[in-house]
Design a protein around this motif. Sequence first.
Motif, PDB file in Angstrom:
ATOM      1  N   GLY A 106       0.793  -1.221   0.000  1.00 30.03           N
ATOM      2  CA  GLY A 106       0.000   0.000   0.000  1.00 30.03           C
ATOM      3  C   GLY A 106       0.823   1.267   0.000  1.00 30.03           C
ATOM      4  O   GLY A 106       0.283   2.368   0.131  1.00 30.03           O
ATOM      5  N   ALA A 107       2.160   1.153  -0.137  1.00 27.15           N
ATOM      6  CA  ALA A 107       3.028   2.335  -0.206  1.00 27.15           C
ATOM      7  C   ALA A 107       2.913   2.984  -1.585  1.00 27.15           C
ATOM      8  O   ALA A 107       2.376   2.392  -2.529  1.00 27.15           O
ATOM      9  N   ASP A 108       3.426   4.205  -1.723  1.00 27.02           N
ATOM     10  CA  ASP A 108       3.374   4.920  -2.999  1.00 27.02           C
ATOM     11  C   ASP A 108       4.054   4.108  -4.102  1.00 27.02           C
ATOM     12  O   ASP A 108       5.163   3.585  -3.918  1.00 27.02           O
ATOM     13  N   HIS A 109       3.391   4.028  -5.232  1.00 28.54           N
ATOM     14  CA  HIS A 109       3.992   3.368  -6.392  1.00 28.54           C
ATOM     15  C   HIS A 109       3.546   4.087  -7.662  1.00 28.54           C
ATOM     16  O   HIS A 109       3.072   3.480  -8.611  1.00 28.54           O
ATOM     17  N   GLU A 110       3.710   5.408  -7.651  1.00 28.14           N
ATOM     18  CA  GLU A 110       3.370   6.241  -8.796  1.00 28.14           C
ATOM     19  C   GLU A 110       4.513   6.237  -9.801  1.00 28.14           C
ATOM     20  O   GLU A 110       5.594   5.696  -9.544  1.00 28.14           O
ATOM     21  N   ILE A 111       4.302   6.874 -10.932  1.00 32.29           N
ATOM     22  CA  ILE A 111       5.365   6.975 -11.937  1.00 32.29           C
ATOM     23  C   ILE A 111       6.551   7.746 -11.382  1.00 32.29           C
ATOM     24  O   ILE A 111       7.706   7.433 -11.670  1.00 32.29           O
ATOM     25  N   TYR A 112       6.280   8.732 -10.525  1.00 32.00           N
ATOM     26  CA  TYR A 112       7.369   9.521  -9.940  1.00 32.00           C
ATOM     27  C   TYR A 112       8.159   8.703  -8.925  1.00 32.00           C
ATOM     28  O   TYR A 112       9.359   8.910  -8.750  1.00 32.00           O
ATOM     29  N   THR A 113       7.487   7.769  -8.267  1.00 36.86           N
ATOM     30  CA  THR A 113       8.192   6.841  -7.375  1.00 36.86           C
ATOM     31  C   THR A 113       9.195   6.038  -8.181  1.00 36.86           C
ATOM     32  O   THR A 113      10.356   5.871  -7.783  1.00 36.86           O
ATOM     33  N   TRP A 114       8.741   5.544  -9.322  1.00 31.44           N
ATOM     34  CA  TRP A 114       9.614   4.752 -10.188  1.00 31.44           C
ATOM     35  C   TRP A 114      10.786   5.581 -10.699  1.00 31.44           C
ATOM     36  O   TRP A 114      11.928   5.111 -10.705  1.00 31.44           O
ATOM     37  N   LEU A 115      10.529   6.803 -11.124  1.00 34.71           N
ATOM     38  CA  LEU A 115      11.604   7.638 -11.656  1.00 34.71           C
ATOM     39  C   LEU A 115      12.660   7.920 -10.589  1.00 34.71           C
ATOM     40  O   LEU A 115      13.867   7.961 -10.894  1.00 34.71           O
ATOM     41  N   ASP A 116      12.235   8.097  -9.354  1.00 36.26           N
ATOM     42  CA  ASP A 116      13.197   8.294  -8.261  1.00 36.26           C
ATOM     43  C   ASP A 116      14.047   7.044  -8.048  1.00 36.26           C
ATOM     44  O   ASP A 116      15.262   7.131  -7.832  1.00 36.26           O
ATOM     45  N   ILE A 117      13.402   5.870  -8.114  1.00 37.16           N
ATOM     46  CA  ILE A 117      14.134   4.617  -7.934  1.00 37.16           C
ATOM     47  C   ILE A 117      15.179   4.444  -9.029  1.00 37.16           C
ATOM     48  O   ILE A 117      16.331   4.070  -8.769  1.00 37.16           O
ATOM     49  N   VAL A 118      14.790   4.738 -10.286  1.00 41.25           N
ATOM     50  CA  VAL A 118      15.717   4.598 -11.410  1.00 41.25           C
ATOM     51  C   VAL A 118      16.852   5.611 -11.302  1.00 41.25           C
ATOM     52  O   VAL A 118      18.030   5.275 -11.514  1.00 41.25           O
ATOM     53  N   GLU A 119      16.517   6.860 -10.961  1.00 42.38           N
ATOM     54  CA  GLU A 119      17.538   7.903 -10.852  1.00 42.38           C
ATOM     55  C   GLU A 119      18.546   7.560  -9.758  1.00 42.38           C
ATOM     56  O   GLU A 119      19.754   7.782  -9.925  1.00 42.38           O
ATOM     57  N   ASN A 120      18.108   7.019  -8.656  1.00 39.03           N
ATOM     58  CA  ASN A 120      19.015   6.621  -7.577  1.00 39.03           C
ATOM     59  C   ASN A 120      19.956   5.517  -8.019  1.00 39.03           C
ATOM     60  O   ASN A 120      21.072   5.396  -7.507  1.00 39.03           O
ATOM     61  N   ALA A 121      19.501   4.701  -8.984  1.00 35.76           N
ATOM     62  CA  ALA A 121      20.315   3.573  -9.437  1.00 35.76           C
ATOM     63  C   ALA A 121      21.293   3.964 -10.532  1.00 35.76           C
ATOM     64  O   ALA A 121      22.481   3.592 -10.481  1.00 35.76           O
ATOM     65  N   ILE A 122      20.838   4.731 -11.529  1.00 39.19           N
ATOM     66  CA  ILE A 122      21.707   4.990 -12.693  1.00 39.19           C
ATOM     67  C   ILE A 122      22.069   6.462 -12.847  1.00 39.19           C
ATOM     68  O   ILE A 122      22.784   6.818 -13.783  1.00 39.19           O
ATOM     69  N   GLY A 123      21.583   7.320 -11.972  1.00 39.65           N
ATOM     70  CA  GLY A 123      21.918   8.738 -12.048  1.00 39.65           C
ATOM     71  C   GLY A 123      20.922   9.534 -12.869  1.00 39.65           C
ATOM     72  O   GLY A 123      20.180   8.974 -13.690  1.00 39.65           O
ATOM     73  N   PHE A 124      20.930  10.848 -12.646  1.00 40.12           N
ATOM     74  CA  PHE A 124      19.942  11.702 -13.301  1.00 40.12           C
ATOM     75  C   PHE A 124      20.094  11.716 -14.808  1.00 40.12           C
ATOM     76  O   PHE A 124      19.120  11.608 -15.545  1.00 40.12           O
ATOM     77  N   LYS A 125      21.318  11.857 -15.320  1.00 40.71           N
ATOM     78  CA  LYS A 125      21.513  12.019 -16.763  1.00 40.71           C
ATOM     79  C   LYS A 125      21.048  10.787 -17.540  1.00 40.71           C
ATOM     80  O   LYS A 125      20.283  10.894 -18.507  1.00 40.71           O
ATOM     81  N   ALA A 126      21.500   9.606 -17.120  1.00 44.31           N
ATOM     82  CA  ALA A 126      21.117   8.384 -17.833  1.00 44.31           C
ATOM     83  C   ALA A 126      19.611   8.152 -17.746  1.00 44.31           C
ATOM     84  O   ALA A 126      18.964   7.775 -18.731  1.00 44.31           O
ATOM     85  N   SER A 127      19.039   8.406 -16.560  1.00 38.06           N
ATOM     86  CA  SER A 127      17.594   8.233 -16.381  1.00 38.06           C
ATOM     87  C   SER A 127      16.815   9.217 -17.244  1.00 38.06           C
ATOM     88  O   SER A 127      15.839   8.834 -17.910  1.00 38.06           O
ATOM     89  N   ASN A 128      17.235  10.470 -17.250  1.00 35.43           N
ATOM     90  CA  ASN A 128      16.541  11.496 -18.020  1.00 35.43           C
ATOM     91  C   ASN A 128      16.678  11.277 -19.524  1.00 35.43           C
ATOM     92  O   ASN A 128      15.721  11.500 -20.285  1.00 35.43           O
ATOM     93  N   ASP A 129      17.860  10.849 -19.958  1.00 40.31           N
ATOM     94  CA  ASP A 129      18.072  10.576 -21.389  1.00 40.31           C
ATOM     95  C   ASP A 129      17.139   9.479 -21.883  1.00 40.31           C
ATOM     96  O   ASP A 129      16.539   9.578 -22.960  1.00 40.31           O
ATOM     97  N   LEU A 130      16.995   8.429 -21.072  1.00 40.32           N
ATOM     98  CA  LEU A 130      16.135   7.319 -21.460  1.00 40.32           C
ATOM     99  C   LEU A 130      14.665   7.752 -21.464  1.00 40.32           C
ATOM    100  O   LEU A 130      13.896   7.402 -22.363  1.00 40.32           O
ATOM    101  N   TRP A 131      14.278   8.543 -20.474  1.00 33.73           N
ATOM    102  CA  TRP A 131      12.907   9.063 -20.392  1.00 33.73           C
ATOM    103  C   TRP A 131      12.571   9.923 -21.608  1.00 33.73           C
ATOM    104  O   TRP A 131      11.506   9.777 -22.222  1.00 33.73           O
ATOM    105  N   ASN A 132      13.478  10.830 -21.952  1.00 32.84           N
ATOM    106  CA  ASN A 132      13.248  11.712 -23.105  1.00 32.84           C
ATOM    107  C   ASN A 132      13.174  10.925 -24.410  1.00 32.84           C
ATOM    108  O   ASN A 132      12.334  11.220 -25.276  1.00 32.84           O
TER     109      ASN A 132
END
Length: 570
Positions: free
Chosen positions: A423-449
């Motif tokens: 029942g914890a938060d599992h929104e798209i922004y939750t996922w983006l934070d998890i990915v960014e913590n793992a691979i960094g902002f640039k790699a995460s943002n590049d893939l998102w874009n």
Amino acid sequence: MKWPKHIARALPFLQTILSPTPKLSILNLRLTPHIDPLGVSSIEVYLDWATNTKANSTLFTTQQSVGAVPLNDWTDDVLFRDGYGELPLFPVDFTDASGVRREWRTDQDVLGEVLLIYTVRTRQADIYARCGPLLDVQVEHDGLIGPGAGFIAIPAGTEDLDIRLSWDLSFIPGSRAVSSYGEGDVRFVAPATRLAETVFAAGTLDSYEVPGDDFALFWVRAPPMNTTQLGQQLHKLRVGMVDFFGTPAQKYSVFIRRSKHRCGSGTAFHNSFIFAYNAMPLPGGGSEVRALEFLAHEMVHDFLRLQLQGTDVSMYPWFAWWPEGVAEYYSVRLLHTLGITDQATYVSRVNAKMSAYYTSPAVQKLIVELTYTFYTNQASQRMFYSRGYMYFLLLSELVPKYTHGKFSLDDLLREMAQRRASGADHEIYTWLDIVENAIGFKASNDLWNALYRGKLLVPEEGTIGPRYHLRPVLQDQFDLGFPEDRLIPKGPNQTLGGLDPGSRAAIEGRLRQTDVLTLVSTPLSLILDDVYREMEIVVLRDNEEVQIRYKPRSWSGVESWQFEAVDREE
């Protein structure tokens, strides 16, 4: 009174754990099915709940349509009242990319218990009905199957309720009634919106059930498959997924129904899913792996689904790449991980998923463009599946690379699955934070874009293992040869029209503008997903039926990539 220091410090905590549990409001739901195999079937719905609603505010909502699927076809005899008497209702409709949502309101303040009674007709889909998600209620012989989204009014509010479901089977004596929560009358705690995500079935139901386990298949008429074998395979998948994602085991049900129109599809709901068979390939006949992928896809949704703000149905297309992409990814991965498919089959299915992505005419369209045709164009809809698949395939290489082998994509997705289960938060922004913590902002943002802007997604060498080399190839792009909407005629004598005279449909298939389409033997979704599959249709020409077969692809290839085994001698 002055408390000792050690007790005073503990008071806030003690008050939290010792405070009485608030009593939940009760929502009573009684369903009375009326089944007429030869006429119009319906369900009488009785709802009562407590509300505190200001005049002209939303009391409850109904989803009137999703894509081309009509829902909530109410009769005129609607009763809504509170403790003081009957209240007038008026609807306010909202249209978005998904369909039409109706909010029901009254011009008076309402406080206390309210009662809503209405009758809703089941959908009578014929062969000319357009395909869409399985959100409607349909009758098959002397039984019905469908989710609450298709016939239940959803009271406003997000708080948990004490929901009490009961059935009145007096008009179908000797029948069974089941829901995603079990057979017969049940009681559970959930928000009112859960009713839309619950599957209901009633009539002469048959079932496959696993003794000592909360797993079952339900159907009305025997489907054209070995239900025991299918049940065993799905149960194995379910048990394997629970273990893989590390979530608690829950009751799980699969509902099988026959589609009268030219569609075979599946839709996931709470702890359950419906799949409709018709032209859809089923286990056996050389299509077993594809069919198991389809069913595994629906099961994955129960573990990995985004928490959306507002009405899930209306917002779903904007983020459909995530749940559909991850379900595509694990439908291939988990069949291999659980030992159901071998390595060669796994690699061939990865290549098939990539081919579907690269050869789609929608491959470089913006997500915003695809969203508005999600329910009306198969190429657009399937792009959410294949582009989402590529996103997760690329992440499966990026996560261990950037974390130096400490984490895998599975670790990140297990966290999302466990957050959803708890029942914890599992929104798209939750996922983006998890990915960014793992691979960094640039790699995460590049893939998102790249994902949202339609930039081509290409995996790196070693993504599926060091033994496989990625090579560029040319593959034919999907080209039906005529407008997609012609596959679902608006009437019995509608001619094909819009035929491209230079297409394979016209030249190889020898289709004519004046042909009347009478049968589509192959679902379009399978054609889009398989570059080698031929289109098989039947047309009426000069009062005679003519079988047509052709490859619905372009004459020249487009850039694609495939994995191939590295020669050991190299």
